[in-house]
Design an enzyme around this catalytic site. Sequence first.
Site, PDB file in Angstrom:
ATOM      1  N   ASP A 473       0.833  -1.199   0.000  1.00 41.96           N
ATOM      2  CA  ASP A 473       0.000   0.000   0.000  1.00 41.96           C
ATOM      3  C   ASP A 473       0.874   1.258   0.000  1.00 41.96           C
ATOM      4  O   ASP A 473       2.080   1.199   0.311  1.00 41.96           O
ATOM      5  CB  ASP A 473      -0.889  -0.035   1.256  1.00 41.96           C
ATOM      6  N   ASP A 543     -10.768   2.012  -3.341  1.00 43.64           N
ATOM      7  CA  ASP A 543     -11.290   1.798  -1.991  1.00 43.64           C
ATOM      8  C   ASP A 543     -12.813   1.834  -1.992  1.00 43.64           C
ATOM      9  O   ASP A 543     -13.442   1.478  -1.004  1.00 43.64           O
ATOM     10  CB  ASP A 543     -10.764   2.881  -1.044  1.00 43.64           C
TER      11      ASP A 543
HETATM   12  C1  DGJ Z   1      -5.869   1.820   1.921  1.00 50.37           C
HETATM   13  C2  DGJ Z   1      -6.244   0.586   1.167  1.00 50.37           C
HETATM   14  O1  DGJ Z   1      -6.707   0.918  -0.095  1.00 50.37           O
HETATM   15  C3  DGJ Z   1      -7.271  -0.191   1.980  1.00 50.37           C
HETATM   16  O2  DGJ Z   1      -7.719  -1.298   1.269  1.00 50.37           O
HETATM   17  C4  DGJ Z   1      -6.635  -0.583   3.300  1.00 50.37           C
HETATM   18  O3  DGJ Z   1      -5.588  -1.482   3.055  1.00 50.37           O
HETATM   19  C5  DGJ Z   1      -6.136   0.636   4.032  1.00 50.37           C
HETATM   20  N1  DGJ Z   1      -5.289   1.447   3.203  1.00 50.37           N
HETATM   21  C6  DGJ Z   1      -5.391   0.245   5.273  1.00 50.37           C
HETATM   22  O4  DGJ Z   1      -4.805   1.302   5.894  1.00 50.37           O
END
Ligand code: DGJ
Length: 730
Positions: A473, A543
Amino acid sequence: MRRVIALCCLPLFFTLHTPAQVIQFDSGRRIWLITTAYSSYAMGLTPDGELQHLYWGGPLSRIADLPPAQRRRDISSFDPHQMLENEEYPGWGGPRFYEPALKITRAGGNRDLVLQYVSHRQEGNRLDIELKDIRDPIQVTLHYLAYPDTGILARWSTIHNQTSQTITLESAQSAVWNLPPGAGYYLNYLSGRWGAEDQINREPVREGMKVLESRLGHTGHNLSPWFAIDDGEANEDFGRVWFGALAWSGNWRITVEQTPYQQVRIVGGFNPFDFLYPLNPGESLETPVFYGGFSAHGWGEASRLLHRLELQDIEPHGLQARPRPVLYNSWEATEFNVSEEGQKALAAKAAKLGVELFVVDDGWFGERSSEHAGLGDWYVNPQKFPHGLASLITYVNQLGMDFGLWVEPEMVNPNSDLYRKHPDWVIHFPNRPRSELRYQLVLNLARDDVKEFIFNTLDHLASQYNIRYFKWDMNRIFSEPGWPEVPPNEQRELWVRYVQNLYDIMRRLREKHPNLEMESCSGGGGRVDLGILRYVDEFWTSDNTEAFDRLHIQNGFSQAYAPKLMSDWVTDVPNMNHRSTSLEYRFLVAMQGALGIGANLNKWTEQDNQTATRMIALYKRIRNTIQFGNLYRLLSPWTHDVSAVEYTSQDGKQAVLFVYRHSQEFNTPAPAIRLAGLDPKALYRLESPDGKLQASGELSGAFLMQNGINFRLSDDYDAAAVILHRVDGN
Ligand code: DGJ
């Protein structure tokens, strides 16, 4: 000998030919012609050595047809010939004022750069052309690599400083793509924002310049490094489309410029914004790859060609890659509240549904109980996981699943041991504020010590534990991009070196742990591009997991990126925008790519579990077709109340159709769905897992494509799936 290609993207009865020799050179008239089954690209040299673009479009077979490159005449003192010729890679020099491919300053301040041909080398489908400044040994190698199966050309350049003084690059572009001269073109591109990536735009190309770019440090949610320009009359199936994608995960830029003389030029590479890159004597810089292709059959074929290239030639395991497993991730269920016990309970439930990869998301390490702390401290939190991760991983493996782990290695919370120990490791300007976003700062990955720290951290995790997959991430954009430890004239190299080092870490990890898979995530789809795809197996699309929103995001994503690379989760409702849809609908939306579940399984009813088990079993029967097949966007959710996508398998034996209805009016039937990409003469047995298809038995490809089939879709947010099995044994 002619090479016969069974096409991924045309009906199977079609075959096209790529000539035995993809790259031809007419040494008398000094013309190169690169020809594949799908496209041709030609360049030529003027008598005084200017490399000019001659042609890009549908396949040509006869190099003799091409007119030689020639100098034009000045039209006026405002329109010199240099501005009228389509140079293949213009330096900024002489009276050239369109977007240059390369702009430099010499140590003494001289900025004039005029590039001319020196030599070329050809090996197989690769061609390298050397250019050099008319006076100084400042050289550029233009690289061309043709992929015959898709007609896509990879282009990039290497800039060499052979002078005895430092030169500074102010703009270093990968390539210039010239369209056939003319007007009336339309530009298609993807824009968006966090939670709403990949929205489709289409607009006329007019005089002046349109800029697509990221200045954010990563690829960005706002614009995707992809373009498709059509002849103004194209649609999914018809019309000429020139398309391209830039393989870079940092600051990138693509400009689309139409000159007053109806030349359309697409220039792409490193973003010149805040870019200064010194090259000392003997040094060189390689630019990102800029892929370009041509489709004579609309946007649909353009996407399928790009998808094929991605799966076959870019992603780490190519066509040998295993199908993406069905994944479970607890982020939306638990957020930071992870524990060994809680994860084990979810794992047991996920395994029963048929999940194959269980991923622990954020919150497992350091003092990470919220966004405020812990990033950078990559030790397992002993309160949450008293036995380390080993006990959970063994449990997950015993349940028959692989184990995956979330990491965000490029970041640090100021409230962390790492930051307390190394405050100088973050990107910053001395004595200036350090802007926190999500309470975190960006580690300066351009520094070798930071790079080694990140590699060692991940290598240690992957060596210590049976980890099959990292969800990698990156949750903020850059700010105050300073690198005070190096001399001022080198500080802006940070933009480039950061990304080079990121790739290097990923490459080394994959080399050392060949079974390790990775997902590129950046707060959803913030780092989706063909540069990072060389090291990762899939992208986290957004997301926003709300199913109807996702139909749009996924449709946009599919313009440029293959379904196999598109990670999609089924989550709980209401979600993000408070809309509620059925579990079946959510599954059928998430099945468009690599299926995952991100729901709170502790809250699911027995009926939910049964539905999920059935849908996962269905997905496993069709995922090879979805992930490795050919995508046809039959009806777009952007323009239609009923949208549909279809996939055909590589061997032509299976096709899969998903249909979605947004909302119904009383007694208004959904329109017939006409399929694509089938063999008109073949017979297909129809399987309707949900019973919503208003047809049964066997139908010919011709009937399915001409007449279409009808569905009972009588609810709002209703959806159906159909599997077509070819029955004539061919
Ligand atoms: C952003 C990601 O896109 C989410 O799926 C998740 O992993 C969060 N970060 C966790 O902090």
